[in-house]
Design an enzyme around this catalytic site. Sequence first.
Site, PDB file in Angstrom:
ATOM      1  CG  HIS A  78      -0.213   0.307   2.489  1.00  0.00           C
ATOM      2  ND1 HIS A  78       0.595  -0.623   3.114  1.00  0.00           N
ATOM      3  CD2 HIS A  78      -0.154   1.428   3.234  1.00  0.00           C
ATOM      4  CE1 HIS A  78       1.120  -0.077   4.198  1.00  0.00           C
ATOM      5  NE2 HIS A  78       0.680   1.162   4.301  1.00  0.00           N
ATOM      6  CG  HIS A  93       0.125   5.851   2.663  1.00  0.00           C
ATOM      7  ND1 HIS A  93      -1.210   5.509   2.677  1.00  0.00           N
ATOM      8  CD2 HIS A  93       0.691   5.230   3.714  1.00  0.00           C
ATOM      9  CE1 HIS A  93      -1.439   4.714   3.703  1.00  0.00           C
ATOM     10  NE2 HIS A  93      -0.290   4.519   4.347  1.00  0.00           N
TER      11      HIS A  93
END
Length: 170
Positions: A78, A93
């Site tokens: 992620h 992110h």
Amino acid sequence: MSLFGNLFKKDKENENTNTNASNKVLVPITGIVSSVKECQDPVFAGEMVGKGSLILPSEGKVYSPADGEISMVADSKHALGITSNTGLEILIHIGLDTVELNGEPYTSHVSQGQKVKAGDLLMEFDIEKIKAGGKAVESPVIITNADDKEINLLANGQTNHGQELMEVIG
């Protein structure tokens, strides 16, 4: 040894001022750009991780925002970190609280230690799977070592990957 270090340091300083090795960061994800201060996550919005921007993705691909080296790929895919050739530590992110998705909507094309060029495809992600998992897709792009530096956002609104995103000064 330090005598030679100082000699070569001068050359490197000149090299960085007249090449594309500037402290400009490119848009890594096509979408809508705003300030990270607008992030719904208070940790990112409060710039506790670093300074930067926020992208609401319209395409599920992440491209390298600078020439450098992959410094981190999260186990859950992620998030990833890049250390640019100019020393910027860039965190991308993808989505918020997406670590809880255990890597499901992500496909990484890079690994830690890999050298990358600006524009290289680093990762793909499924926007709809992230949303179906109950997570926000807004994606912070942060300079984690910019405490003593100024960040100028060069993009705002709808952008395409590869455009100039921000410049780090200082």
